[in-house]
Design a protein around this motif. Structure first.
Motif, PDB file in Angstrom:
ATOM      1  N   UNK A 282     -11.153  20.933  24.820  1.00 27.70           N
ATOM      2  CA  UNK A 282     -11.067  22.217  24.135  1.00 27.70           C
ATOM      3  C   UNK A 282      -9.686  22.403  23.525  1.00 27.70           C
ATOM      4  N   UNK A 283      -9.683  22.821  22.294  1.00 23.60           N
ATOM      5  CA  UNK A 283      -8.408  23.092  21.634  1.00 23.60           C
ATOM      6  C   UNK A 283      -7.954  24.488  22.004  1.00 23.60           C
ATOM      7  N   UNK A 284      -6.700  24.601  22.434  1.00 25.63           N
ATOM      8  CA  UNK A 284      -6.190  25.918  22.814  1.00 25.63           C
ATOM      9  C   UNK A 284      -5.439  26.566  21.658  1.00 25.63           C
ATOM     10  N   UNK A 285      -4.630  25.783  20.977  1.00 23.83           N
ATOM     11  CA  UNK A 285      -3.920  26.343  19.827  1.00 23.83           C
ATOM     12  C   UNK A 285      -3.556  25.259  18.830  1.00 23.83           C
ATOM     13  N   UNK A 286      -3.202  25.698  17.656  1.00 26.43           N
ATOM     14  CA  UNK A 286      -2.883  24.803  16.564  1.00 26.43           C
ATOM     15  C   UNK A 286      -1.617  25.348  15.919  1.00 26.43           C
ATOM     16  N   UNK A 287      -0.592  24.547  15.850  1.00 26.82           N
ATOM     17  CA  UNK A 287       0.683  25.045  15.337  1.00 26.82           C
ATOM     18  C   UNK A 287       1.208  24.156  14.236  1.00 26.82           C
ATOM     19  N   UNK A 288       1.863  24.790  13.249  1.00 28.07           N
ATOM     20  CA  UNK A 288       2.641  24.034  12.285  1.00 28.07           C
ATOM     21  C   UNK A 288       4.061  24.560  12.381  1.00 28.07           C
ATOM     22  N   UNK A 289       4.986  23.673  12.629  1.00 30.55           N
ATOM     23  CA  UNK A 289       6.364  24.085  12.866  1.00 30.55           C
ATOM     24  C   UNK A 289       7.285  23.186  12.068  1.00 30.55           C
ATOM     25  N   UNK A 290       8.358  23.753  11.514  1.00 25.97           N
ATOM     26  CA  UNK A 290       9.293  22.867  10.835  1.00 25.97           C
ATOM     27  C   UNK A 290      10.381  22.416  11.785  1.00 25.97           C
ATOM     28  N   UNK A 291      11.222  21.536  11.276  1.00 26.32           N
ATOM     29  CA  UNK A 291      12.225  20.911  12.152  1.00 26.32           C
ATOM     30  C   UNK A 291      13.218  21.927  12.703  1.00 26.32           C
ATOM     31  N   UNK A 292      13.383  23.035  11.964  1.00 25.49           N
ATOM     32  CA  UNK A 292      14.324  24.049  12.445  1.00 25.49           C
ATOM     33  C   UNK A 292      13.704  24.861  13.596  1.00 25.49           C
ATOM     34  N   UNK A 293      12.454  24.581  13.891  1.00 28.57           N
ATOM     35  CA  UNK A 293      11.819  25.296  14.985  1.00 28.57           C
ATOM     36  C   UNK A 293      11.165  26.586  14.545  1.00 28.57           C
ATOM     37  N   UNK A 294      11.017  26.773  13.201  1.00 28.51           N
ATOM     38  CA  UNK A 294      10.356  27.993  12.745  1.00 28.51           C
ATOM     39  C   UNK A 294       8.849  27.745  12.663  1.00 28.51           C
ATOM     40  N   UNK A 295       8.103  28.680  13.185  1.00 32.43           N
ATOM     41  CA  UNK A 295       6.655  28.549  13.107  1.00 32.43           C
ATOM     42  C   UNK A 295       6.217  28.794  11.670  1.00 32.43           C
ATOM     43  N   UNK A 296       5.385  27.913  11.163  1.00 35.04           N
ATOM     44  CA  UNK A 296       4.898  28.091   9.807  1.00 35.04           C
ATOM     45  C   UNK A 296       3.443  28.537   9.812  1.00 35.04           C
ATOM     46  N   UNK A 297       2.748  28.154  10.814  1.00 37.41           N
ATOM     47  CA  UNK A 297       1.348  28.544  10.906  1.00 37.41           C
ATOM     48  C   UNK A 297       0.927  28.409  12.363  1.00 37.41           C
ATOM     49  N   UNK A 298       0.193  29.404  12.827  1.00 40.47           N
ATOM     50  CA  UNK A 298      -0.289  29.284  14.203  1.00 40.47           C
ATOM     51  C   UNK A 298      -1.682  29.848  14.297  1.00 40.47           C
ATOM     52  N   UNK A 299      -2.457  29.231  15.123  1.00 36.62           N
ATOM     53  CA  UNK A 299      -3.799  29.757  15.355  1.00 36.62           C
ATOM     54  C   UNK A 299      -4.133  29.505  16.818  1.00 36.62           C
ATOM     55  N   UNK A 300      -4.479  30.569  17.503  1.00 39.65           N
ATOM     56  CA  UNK A 300      -4.793  30.447  18.924  1.00 39.65           C
ATOM     57  C   UNK A 300      -6.289  30.606  19.121  1.00 39.65           C
ATOM     58  N   UNK A 301      -6.851  29.732  19.903  1.00 45.92           N
ATOM     59  CA  UNK A 301      -8.282  29.835  20.156  1.00 45.92           C
ATOM     60  C   UNK A 301      -8.563  30.527  21.485  1.00 45.92           C
ATOM     61  N   UNK A 302      -7.473  30.843  22.171  1.00 42.60           N
ATOM     62  CA  UNK A 302      -7.619  31.620  23.389  1.00 42.60           C
ATOM     63  C   UNK A 302      -6.561  32.697  23.297  1.00 42.60           C
ATOM     64  N   UNK A 303      -6.901  33.893  23.718  1.00 47.42           N
ATOM     65  CA  UNK A 303      -5.949  34.974  23.516  1.00 47.42           C
ATOM     66  C   UNK A 303      -4.660  34.743  24.301  1.00 47.42           C
ATOM     67  N   UNK A 304      -3.549  34.796  23.597  1.00 45.15           N
ATOM     68  CA  UNK A 304      -2.236  34.715  24.239  1.00 45.15           C
ATOM     69  C   UNK A 304      -1.459  35.936  23.778  1.00 45.15           C
ATOM     70  N   UNK A 305      -0.814  36.568  24.699  1.00 45.46           N
ATOM     71  CA  UNK A 305      -0.051  37.757  24.368  1.00 45.46           C
ATOM     72  C   UNK A 305       1.030  37.432  23.344  1.00 45.46           C
TER      73      UNK A 305
END
Lengths: 1135, 134
Positions: free
Chosen positions: B1-24
């Motif tokens: 099961x996939x929990x989340x999907x992240x795209x992050x750049x080298x500086x550590x900034x999130x560029x895209x995130x998608x959570x398949x389970x609720x996270x606060x």
């Protein structure tokens, strides 16, 4: 693959069209796109987190103003929503926009609606209160004629939907399964999958439709249905065995490239689909030879086809290997799979190596020889610079640990443990080390030292079971009392040394363990007096870094030691110090100590030496307080009512006031509200009465609750875990053997590897010590046989095997697997066989020894020597060697069994019972079972028939403890002797603890044939909720009262088939099939009641409109109505 | 099961995130920082799978962009690893060259008309109809 996306998108032409037209003037579009764009660009340009925060806060406040302004158009809102999503994605709260997202989904045109839905699915979660507002929109869109709207609604449902509103959309979505467009069908299946995840019992009735989806002509729909099947098969594989053929056919088609080219990924046909199917097959074929046979071909084909050199084919291969080793084994396939693993492990690509290790870890339990093949690679991985690889290797080693290699493996684990800082890793690893140490410890010193390391590193993050188990192990000991004392003494000594060290801080848990051990077992010391130990504990007590919880442990230890100590200066100082402590708990302990200290005799009897394991008799009924209670009652005190009863009364009083007719309330306790003197006396009288009945109830309730913890024998959980710990009670010192092995190894190494480099040598040493004990007995395991022999025993037989294979053994061979065998051999010669005779003689002696040592359960050995005329056939009977077994007329015995079973049934005809069903059999015995639905419990009867002509000894039937069931044995279950061709019955009464739909009860029967070998046969029986439902015979009046007092209700409409169109016939069905009791039928309404054993009532109110039956359940249990509803639906649909 | 999907750049900034389970939402930021940290600390010689708490991270690097997928331990790591690539190929096919664009804004603006940027699920579910999304 990407073509599918194209299809998806082109299926939404309206969307793009809308976008083109709706985009309107170019200027507007530019501003729209640039605003998110500029926000993103702005954030990217920033360097510090602080600046980002400032910018986003600014953005959010402007957005907040815009969305709440009345002039904002839906189009602007859509644009705002996109920016809001982006802000929230970066972790900034945008909750003010949630309601607007819902509005947008409700009101917007297609594109706006889409953004609204999207925002909702990203913002909200399942239990968010705003989600309820979306339900109406979804229902509306599901009924829309516009495909795009239907699609959007289905998409949002498959991502997020409130559980309690499922009935509102379920029929609509079910209809969509027949839709002509495949994309709608697919999305409907995914939505149902979501429902299955969050509320499985609500979709149970549409399983047939899932089957249709599986056979859909569109691949996408079929693939979507696999998600549901994978899940359902995971939960209960036995129910879907009939689908094996379909899954195999689908996989065959996929592997054979019959799917449209769109599904290819780098010219591999639908790899993820293949993986999914392989997983399903693995689950289906587990422990099931017949089902497994169906899939051998396609697995072979998959292994063959996946030879292309691409990552994704490796993923498929990995899954194949996993499946091949999960299902009933077939040697050809295993061989191929093993080759695959070799390819993985030896690959220079690090990712493949990881996969290889993971596969090996899985496979190793079935086939330890694979570890031997790859031992050098494993050694290399153990020193790999990548900690992840290292950890995976440790996991693998953990699986192959035995008494011989435990020291080396635990040492490696401790090394890793000292390096890692992540809490999760520490907790995990510490647990494993503790487990291994308990299981295989070679001697006391090693065990205590390892546990010391565990406690000091694991400290306060480790699982609390570890110190508890350790202490229990120390306290309960093993069979040998002197051995136990030595272990305890060693522990005490090692802790005293540890405490002597200056400036060392130990974790609180470790200190607690120490203080308990010192308190209990310091008496074993001869050098140090208890007073000295007390002094050390006192020093710790005065230490500020010690937590108050630990201090109570410490003071308890001091209390235990005080009666043994002669001088008590320290104790007095301690009492003086802590009787004025601010910590009330400490103060109490100090006072207790003070008072006990004044009466040494009492103290000695209260705190006897080394009695920690003896059970205390606890008077759970608190009968010694009876006199006090009686006195209180005689003086006019009100009887005690437990909290929940008081609450119930309060509730029912309220309800009486609210709902019952005025006249009725007069006679009941409603009067108390008036506060008139008469009312009060009346009220108290009534409540007194009810308290009495309540007391009875609660007494029984209470006893039930207590039973779990305290019983006649004392603290029960302790007892249970005692049996569980028996496996841990094995660390018998085997030093001498170990040493010999080591010596032999070093000797061999010295003579053989002079030419090799030092490093190489070290590795070899490591290898030989790591893989020691992984002999070639693996074939036994391959056949799925559990090895039940003790460790010591196993080793012995292995040595023999190594020896017996000696002729083919090349002594000068430098391969390490043989090295370890050679070591064995030497060892064996050293210890046992000085008299090397000629070949024949050796076999002879070996064989006779074999018979002596009862190692008959070692199948390969048996096979090896089966041609030896010395072995008597009867010894091998039922050792799955049919050639030796005297053939039995099975038909005759079966007939006998059934006659015997029926004779038993006659005894119990007063109760309804099921037909006898055979659950397991072999040549010797057969077991059949049936259920008797008694009024107060479910009685399971297993009748065991001895079909053989031989007498069976100590036949014993045991039921595994199941999570949900409470199984009580009826007397007479262990039979000392079972005569030839006889049948005996075992009875168990079964109760359930939580409602459920279906559960499995499994157990085994074990018996001895002749005197020598024992056999065991496992079986399992399905139990359904209905086995525990009994009619509840109450009056309509009681029904009304109960109805009001129950808080959990479930309503559902069920369509009736024509045959049961009238209410009476429908209710009749329910009565017959579900054992509900019909209380009354009034017009088009009916009242029914039942209870779930032991005593959970459930009420059902039915009403008929046209051909719809409205069911309304109420119960005191929150889950029972759901399960009953499901059963009702099944019954109504089935008939 | 996939929990989340992240795209992050080298500086550590999130560029895209998608959570398949609720996270606060607060926990998300924390989780993302830790995930990125553990990905950045890995070298090319180390494997692309990380055991993180009770789940696994599978990552792939495209120029300065990391794509990280969090899964539970029932998942086949290599299948997810390739799935990431599949996802990138799909993006690539539709919105110019992804690999050459090392920052997300361009992808985002390219995605803008459809807003698919933020919805791996809809465009993605089609793409990944053979992969468990939940």
């Amino acid at each position: 693959m990407s073509d599918i996306v194209e299809k998806t998108l082109t299926a939404l032409p309206g969307l793009f069209l809308q976008n083109q037209l709706g985009g309107g003037p170019a200027a507007a579009k530019a501003s729209f796109s640039s605003r998110l764009g500029s926000l993103v660009r702005g954030i990217t340009a920033l360097t510090s987190k602080h600046e980002e925060e400032k910018l986003i806060q600014q953005e959010l406040s402007s957005l907040k103003a815009t969305v709440s302004a009345p002039t904002t158009t839906l189009k602007m809102m859509k644009e705002c929503m996109v920016r809001l999503i982006y802000c929230e994605m970066l972790g900034y709260d945008a909750s003010f926009g949630y309601i607007h997202a819902i509005k947008l989904a409700q009101q917007g045109n297609l594109l706006e609606k889409r953004v609204g839905y999207l925002a909702v699915s990203l913002f909200l979660h399942e239990s968010h209160e705003l989600l309820l507002l979306l339900v109406n929109t979804v229902v509306k869109d599901l009924q829309s004629t516009n495909l795009v709207e239907v699609c959007m609604a289905l998409t949002v449902v498959s991502q997020i939907f409130p559980r309690e509103m499922i009935p509102a959309v379920l029929p609509l979505i079910e209809d969509k399964l027949q839709h002509s467009k495949e994309i709608i069908r697919r999305k409907a299946v995914l939505a149902l999958y979501k429902f299955h995840l969050i509320a499985p019992n609500q979709v149970q009735h549409i399983h047939i439709k899932f089957r249709k989806a599986l056979c859909d002509r569109d691949v996408g729909v079929m693939a979507a249905s696999l998600h549901i099947y994978l899940r359902m098969i995971k939960e209960n594989s036995s129910g879907y065995k009939d689908l094996t053929g379909s899954f195999v056919t689908i996989l065959k088609q996929v592997v054979g490239g019959k799917l449209p080219v769109d599904f290819n990924y780098h010219s591999v046909p639908a790899p993820w689909l293949q993986i999914q199917l392989l997983r399903i097959l693995g689950l289906l074929g587990k422990d099931d030879q017949r089902t497994s046979e169906l899939m051998y071909d396609v697995l072979d084909e998959s292994l063959r086809r996946a030879e292309l050199n691409h990552n994704v084919t490796y993923a498929i291969l990995f899954e194949c290997v996993h499946t091949v080793y999960s299902i009933y084994p077939k040697s050809e396939l295993l061989e191929k799979a093993a080759k695959c693993i070799g390819k993985f492990v030896l690959s220079p690509k690090i990712n493949l190596k990881y996969l290889g290790l993971k596969a090996l870890t899985y496979v190793i339990q079935q086939d330890p020889t694979l570890a031997l093949q790859h031992q050098m690679t494993i050694i290399e991985c153990l020193d790999h610079p990548d900690p992840i690889i290292k950890r995976e290797t440790l996991e693998l080693l953990y699986r192959i640990t035995n008494a011989q290699n435990v020291t080396v493996i635990v040492q490696k684990m401790l090394e890793y443990l000292h390096q890692s800082k992540e809490e999760y890793v520490i907790v995990n690893l510490v647990g494993k080390i503790a487990e291994l140490a308990e299981k295989y410890a070679p001697d006391n010193a090693w065990f205590i030292q390892t546990m010391n390391a565990v406690f000091s590193v694991g400290g306060d993050v480790m699982h609390p079971d570890i110190p508890n188990n350790f202490l229990r192990l120390l306290a309960e000991g093993f069979d040998d009392e002197t051995e136990d004392q030595q272990l305890r003494l060693y522990a005490v000594q090692s802790y005293l040394t540890l405490l002597d060290m200056e400036n060392v801080f130990y974790p609180q848990r470790f200190l607690q363990v120490m203080s308990w051990v010192l308190g209990e077992y310091s008496y074993l010391l001869d050098k140090e007096t208890p007073a000295e130990v007390i002094a050390k504990l006192y020093k710790l007590l005065m230490n500020d870094s010690v937590s108050s919880e630990t201090k109570t442990w410490l003071i308890a230890a001091v209390t235990k030691l005080t009666p043994q100590a002669h001088s008590s200066d320290t104790v007095e100082r301690l009492i003086h110090e802590f009787t004025i402590s601010l910590d009330t708990c400490m103060r109490q302990h100090a006072f207790e100590l003070k008072h006990l200290h004044e009466n040494v005799e009492l103290m000695k009897s209260l705190l006897p030496v080394d009695r920690s394991c003896e059970d205390l008799a606890v008077d759970a009924s608190l009968s010694f307080l009876d006199g006090f209670v009686a006195e209180g009652l005689s003086q006019g005190a009100a009887p005690y009512k437990p909290h929940h009863q008081r609450q119930e009364e309060k509730l029912s009083q309220e309800k009486v006031l609210n709902f019952e007719p005025y006249g009725l309330s007069f006679s009941s306790s409603g009067f108390t509200g008036r506060q008139s003197p008469a009312g009060i006396s009346l009220g108290s009288d009534i409540s007194g009465n009810s308290a009495e009945t309540g007391l009875k109830e609660t007494n029984s309730l209470k006893l039930e609750g207590i039973k779990k913890l305290w019983g006649k024998e004392g603290y029960l959980p302790k007892k249970e875990s005692k049996t569980g710990n028996e496996s841990g009670a094995l660390p018998i010192p085997q030093e001498s053997i170990m040493e010999n092995v080591d010596q032999a190894i070093t000797k061999k190494d010295q003579s053989q590897v002079l030419t090799q480099s030092k490093e190489e040598k070290e590795k070899q040493l490591l290898a030989s010590s790591l893989f020691v004990g992984l002999g070639s007995e693996s074939t036994v395991n391959l056949l799925g046989k559990a090895d039940t022999v003790s460790h010591k025993f196993r080793r012995k037989s292995k040595i023999k095997e190594a020896k017996s294979g000696e002729t083919s053994h090349n002594m000068t061979c430098s391969s390490f697997s043989s090295l370890s065998n050679v070591a064995y051999e030497d060892d064996y010669y050293l210890n046992a066989l000085h008299d090397r005779g000629d070949k024949e003689l050796k076999t002879f002696s070996l064989n006779s020894e074999l018979l002596d040592s009862e190692s008959l359960t070692e199948l390969p050995l048996v096979e090896k020597f089966s041609n030896c005329s010395l072995s008597t056939p009867s010894l091998f009977a039922d050792n799955s060697m049919e050639i030796f077994h005297p053939p039995q007329s099975i038909a005759a015995s079966v007939a006998k069994e059934s006659s015997l079973a029926s004779s038993f049934l006659e005894e119990t005809t007063e109760y309804i019972h099921s037909n006898a069903m055979e659950v397991c059999n072999n040549e010797t015995i057969s077991v059949s079972s049936y259920k008797i639905w008694k009024d107060d419990c479910l009685l399971m009867v297993w009748s065991v028939t001895n079909k053989s002509g031989l007498e069976l000894k100590s036949a014993n039937l045991e039921i595994f403890p199941a999570e949900n069931f409470k199984v009580t044995e009826q007397p007479g279950c262990c039979l000392p002797i079972m005569e030839a061709e006889s049948t005996k019955s075992f009875q168990y009464s079964v109760q359930i603890e939580e409602p459920f739909t279906e559960g499995i009860l499994s157990g085994f029967i074990s018996y001895h044939m002749m005197d020598t070998h024992s056999a065991q046969l496992e079986f399992s029986v399905n139990l359904s909720l209905l086995d525990f439902i009994r009619p509840l015979k109450i009056s309509s009046e009681d029904f009304g009262k109960l109805w009001l007092s129950f808080a959990n209700d479930v309503k559902q409409n069920v369509k009736m088939s024509e045959s049961q169109a009238a209410l009476p016939s429908a209710l009749k069905t329910l009565q017959q099939k579900l054992r509900l009791h019909i209380i009354e039928i009034i017009g088009n309404e009916g009242l029914l009641a039942c209870q779930l054993l032991p005593s959970i009532p459930c009420l059902l109110h039915c009403r008929v409109y046209a051909d719809v039956l409205a069911l309304w359940f109420r119960s005191s249990c929150s889950t029972l109505p759901d399960y009953l509803l499901y059963q009702c639906q099944k019954v109504m649909e089935g008939s | 099961m996939i929990k989340f999907f992240l795209m992050v750049n080298k500086q550590g900034q999130t560029r895209l995130s998608k959570y398949y389970e609720h996270v606060d939402i607060n926990k998300r930021t924390l989780l993302e920082t830790e995930v990125i940290k553990s990905c950045l600390s890995r070298s090319n010689e180390q494997c692309s799978f990380i055991e993180y708490k009770d789940f696994k991270l599978i990552y792939r690097q495209y120029a300065a962009l990391f794509i990280v997928v969090g899964v539970n331990d029932t998942e086949n790591e290599m299948a997810i690893y390739e799935f990431i690539h599949n996802f990138v190929e799909v993006l690539d096919e539709y919105f110019s060259r992804v690999e050459s664009v090392d920052e997300l804004p361009k992808i985002c603006s390219a995605l803008e008309p459809q807003q698919a940027c933020f919805s791996p699920d809809s465009s993605f579910k089609g793409a990944a109809s053979t992969t468990p999304i939940y």
